[in-house]
Design a protein around this motif. Structure first.
Motif, mmCIF file in Angstrom:
data_model
loop_
_atom_site.group_PDB
_atom_site.id
_atom_site.type_symbol
_atom_site.label_atom_id
_atom_site.label_comp_id
_atom_site.label_asym_id
_atom_site.label_seq_id
_atom_site.Cartn_x
_atom_site.Cartn_y
_atom_site.Cartn_z
ATOM 1 N N ASP A 1 -52.822 -37.856 5.749
ATOM 2 C CA ASP A 1 -54.211 -37.866 6.197
ATOM 3 C C ASP A 1 -54.464 -36.957 7.397
ATOM 4 N N ALA A 2 -53.439 -36.350 7.938
ATOM 5 C CA ALA A 2 -53.623 -35.504 9.119
ATOM 6 C C ALA A 2 -54.391 -34.232 8.757
ATOM 7 N N GLU A 3 -55.121 -33.724 9.736
ATOM 8 C CA GLU A 3 -55.926 -32.513 9.523
ATOM 9 C C GLU A 3 -55.098 -31.281 9.914
ATOM 10 N N VAL A 4 -54.281 -30.843 8.995
ATOM 11 C CA VAL A 4 -53.432 -29.660 9.219
ATOM 12 C C VAL A 4 -53.720 -28.664 8.114
ATOM 13 N N SER A 5 -54.097 -27.466 8.479
ATOM 14 C CA SER A 5 -54.373 -26.407 7.497
ATOM 15 C C SER A 5 -53.254 -25.362 7.540
ATOM 16 N N PHE A 6 -53.122 -24.658 6.438
ATOM 17 C CA PHE A 6 -52.068 -23.653 6.309
ATOM 18 C C PHE A 6 -52.689 -22.306 5.980
ATOM 19 N N ALA A 7 -52.209 -21.256 6.639
ATOM 20 C CA ALA A 7 -52.727 -19.900 6.401
ATOM 21 C C ALA A 7 -51.554 -18.948 6.269
ATOM 22 N N GLU A 8 -51.663 -18.062 5.307
ATOM 23 C CA GLU A 8 -50.598 -17.075 5.126
ATOM 24 C C GLU A 8 -51.202 -15.677 5.069
ATOM 25 N N ASP A 9 -50.582 -14.800 5.828
ATOM 26 C CA ASP A 9 -50.978 -13.390 5.838
ATOM 27 C C ASP A 9 -49.758 -12.574 5.422
ATOM 28 N N VAL A 10 -49.417 -12.694 4.150
ATOM 29 C CA VAL A 10 -48.231 -12.038 3.600
ATOM 30 C C VAL A 10 -48.674 -11.165 2.438
ATOM 31 N N PRO A 11 -48.423 -9.859 2.499
ATOM 32 C CA PRO A 11 -48.799 -8.999 1.377
ATOM 33 C C PRO A 11 -48.126 -9.462 0.085
ATOM 34 N N ALA A 12 -48.905 -9.537 -0.990
ATOM 35 C CA ALA A 12 -48.361 -10.010 -2.266
ATOM 36 C C ALA A 12 -47.254 -9.112 -2.791
ATOM 37 N N SER A 13 -47.266 -7.840 -2.372
ATOM 38 C CA SER A 13 -46.258 -6.890 -2.868
ATOM 39 C C SER A 13 -45.014 -6.817 -1.974
ATOM 40 N N LEU A 14 -45.019 -7.577 -0.892
ATOM 41 C CA LEU A 14 -43.895 -7.487 0.054
ATOM 42 C C LEU A 14 -42.647 -8.130 -0.552
ATOM 43 N N THR A 15 -41.633 -7.309 -0.780
ATOM 44 C CA THR A 15 -40.351 -7.783 -1.297
ATOM 45 C C THR A 15 -39.256 -7.395 -0.306
ATOM 46 N N LEU A 16 -38.540 -8.369 0.126
ATOM 47 C CA LEU A 16 -37.449 -8.090 1.068
ATOM 48 C C LEU A 16 -36.125 -8.500 0.451
ATOM 49 N N ARG A 17 -35.045 -8.121 1.072
ATOM 50 C CA ARG A 17 -33.712 -8.434 0.571
ATOM 51 C C ARG A 17 -33.052 -9.441 1.501
ATOM 52 N N ALA A 18 -32.767 -10.617 0.949
ATOM 53 C CA ALA A 18 -32.190 -11.700 1.728
ATOM 54 C C ALA A 18 -31.646 -12.751 0.779
ATOM 55 N N ASP A 19 -31.009 -13.775 1.361
ATOM 56 C CA ASP A 19 -30.592 -14.933 0.587
ATOM 57 C C ASP A 19 -31.812 -15.843 0.451
ATOM 58 N N ALA A 20 -32.313 -16.015 -0.766
ATOM 59 C CA ALA A 20 -33.560 -16.755 -0.972
ATOM 60 C C ALA A 20 -33.457 -18.193 -0.477
ATOM 61 N N GLU A 21 -32.348 -18.856 -0.772
ATOM 62 C CA GLU A 21 -32.193 -20.250 -0.381
ATOM 63 C C GLU A 21 -32.140 -20.386 1.149
ATOM 64 N N GLN A 22 -31.353 -19.514 1.796
ATOM 65 C CA GLN A 22 -31.231 -19.613 3.254
ATOM 66 C C GLN A 22 -32.537 -19.261 3.949
ATOM 67 N N LEU A 23 -33.245 -18.234 3.469
ATOM 68 C CA LEU A 23 -34.526 -17.875 4.078
ATOM 69 C C LEU A 23 -35.548 -19.000 3.873
ATOM 70 N N HIS A 24 -35.507 -19.652 2.690
ATOM 71 C CA HIS A 24 -36.394 -20.795 2.441
ATOM 72 C C HIS A 24 -36.119 -21.905 3.446
ATOM 73 N N ARG A 25 -34.838 -22.175 3.716
ATOM 74 C CA ARG A 25 -34.485 -23.210 4.692
ATOM 75 C C ARG A 25 -35.011 -22.886 6.080
#
Length: 466
Positions: free
Chosen positions: A331-355
């Motif tokens: 019920d908390a009033e918390v909003s989320f905003a993302e300013d990430v280009p849809a075409s931005l692809t980087l090279r990393a470990d997906a699982e670790q970056l997600h964590r």
């Protein structure tokens, strides 16, 4: 022997003393030659005075006077009148003339060295002042062979004495160096080797006892370093034991709490109003306890696995994190905003970056919810200066001073009550594994921003790894 400090010091001392004696030898030889020639002038003057006392002396007596003076001719000038006092036949023509009346030290040294290294017997003319003002000048002719023989004999005696002094001095210095330097250094090295064999044993800490100031300072610095290192090793050993015990406890406790969590799912279905009111709090407490156990177990690993570098669409990863956090907001009033280009692809470990991103967003959400006010969490990404830049910011209350001071220190940098402070430590370690860094960009009453920097260079081609 020659490779030791004392042995080399002995050799160098002998060489330097001999070099000093050689530098003394040259002017000494020149001085000896001058004294030798002055003595011949003095003897010749005495012989000529005998002639002046009695003009009628026999040839035999004149020859004896010249032989005693070791000269061939004597000319004594008195009252501006040049007089030939004594004379005898010359064995060969006069080779050179030397005037001792105004000869300086460099001239005397030059002439002495020239005579010393000239083995040929020669006849020379010598001019000087008579002693006791007995005339204007005195001039003699003499042979150089006796002079050179006397110079060689004097030089050999000087060199022999120098050699004895050099050896004696070198031996004394050798013994002094062994007593004051070599023995303390050997003792210091022995203590260091004993300490290296068992650094945890405080009895092996070196006790300063050198008398030389410089060695004493080195021993004191070594003793201080060993004391600190021994303390650090003991603390590390205790922490290792404690960590092992905590990991075991956390593992068993997680299993117990997981079972308890299953029971709470059934409790939530109860129709009892009191149970319905208390069940969410119970579930939240158990969930936090399970998360703490999992974080502790993760941190207790020897090291995180090396990142598996693949192509990652950052927009999809951030959207997945936001979806999970929206479910947790309640019920908390918390909003989320993302300013990430849809075409931005980087090279990393997906699982670790997600964590990492999930941990930062979760911390931000918990900080906002704790205030009871509305807030926003934003993730922004860009490419610049050969790096991928990811900023995670919130409009929460900011980090408390203690959390800022121990931000990346395990069990000390927790920003909320009951937190262990492991999330940021693990996240920073994961980012360092990618060759990047995690920094606190800004924090205050207006909110907090963390920045992730990942290098574009030095990362393997994703096509070869996918």
């Amino acid at each position: 022997m020659l490779n030791t400090l004392s042995g080399r010091f002995l050799i160098l001392t002998t060489i330097f003393v001999m070099l000093a004696e050689v530098l003394i030898f040259v002017p000494s030889i020149a001085r000896f030659r001058e004294d030798y020639l002055l003595l011949r002038l003095e003897r010749a003057q005495i012989a000529s005075l005998a002639l002046l006392a009695d003009d009628m002396i026999s040839e035999d007596l004149e020859e004896e006077l010249l032989r005693n003076a070791e000269v061939f001719n004597v000319v004594l000038r008195r009252d501006e009148a040049r007089q030939l006092a004594l004379s005898s036949p010359l064995p060969q023509p006069i080779d050179a003339t030397f005037d001792l009346r105004g000869a300086g030290p460099f001239v005397l040294i030059r002439d002495a060295m020239a005579r010393l290294f000239d083995p040929e017997p020669r006849v020379i003319r010598l001019i000087g002042y008579p002693t006791n003002a007995a005339g204007v000048l005195i001039e003699v002719t003499m042979e150089t062979a006796p002079l050179r023989t006397a110079m060689i004999d004097y030089g050999l005696r000087i060199l022999a004495l120098s050699a004895v002094i050099s050896v004696f001095t070198a031996v004394l210095l050798f013994l002094a160096v062994r007593a004051f330097l070599v023995k303390p250094i050997k003792r210091l090295v022995g203590d260091m080797q004993a300490y290296a064999a068992a650094p945890e044993d405080a009895r092996n800490i070196h006790a300063p006892r050198a008398g030389v100031v410089e060695l004493r300072e080195a021993e004191e610095a070594l003793s201080m370093m060993q004391t600190e290192l021994t303390g650090a090793l003991k603390q590390k050993e205790r922490l290792a034991l404690l960590g092992s015990a905590v990991a075991k406890i956390s593992h068993d406790l997680r299993n117990i709490l997981t079972s308890a969590q299953l029971f709470t799912d059934r409790i939530e279905m109860s129709e009892d109003p009191a149970v319905k009111r208390m069940a969410p709090k119970l579930v939240g407490s158990i969930t936090r306890a399970v998360n703490l156990c999992e974080s502790t177990l993760t941190f207790g690993r020897a090291e995180e696995p090396a990142p598996n570098i693949v192509s990652v669409k950052l927009w999809d990863l951030v959207d997945d994190v936001f979806e999970a956090e929206r479910l947790a907001v309640g019920d908390a009033e918390v909003s989320f905003a993302e300013d990430v280009p849809a075409s931005l692809t980087l090279r990393a470990d997906a699982e670790q970056l997600h964590r990492v991103i999930s941990n930062l967003v979760r911390n931000a959400r918990q900080a906002i919810v704790a205030t009871g006010q509305a807030g926003e969490i934003a993730v922004r990404a860009s490419e610049r200066d050969g790096q991928w830049i990811i900023d995670v910011s919130d409009t929460g209350p900011g980090l408390p001073p203690k959390a800022r001071e121990h931000l990346f220190t395990a069990f000390q940098g927790g920003a909320r009550k009951g937190g262990a402070g492991l999330g940021l430590v693990i996240s920073a370690e994961l980012i360092r594994g990618h060759g990047g860094r995690l920094d606190l960009l800004d924090t205050g009453a207006e909110g907090t921003t963390f920045r992730i920097c990942l290098p574009m260079e030095g990362v393997a081609d994703a096509s070869a790894l996918d």
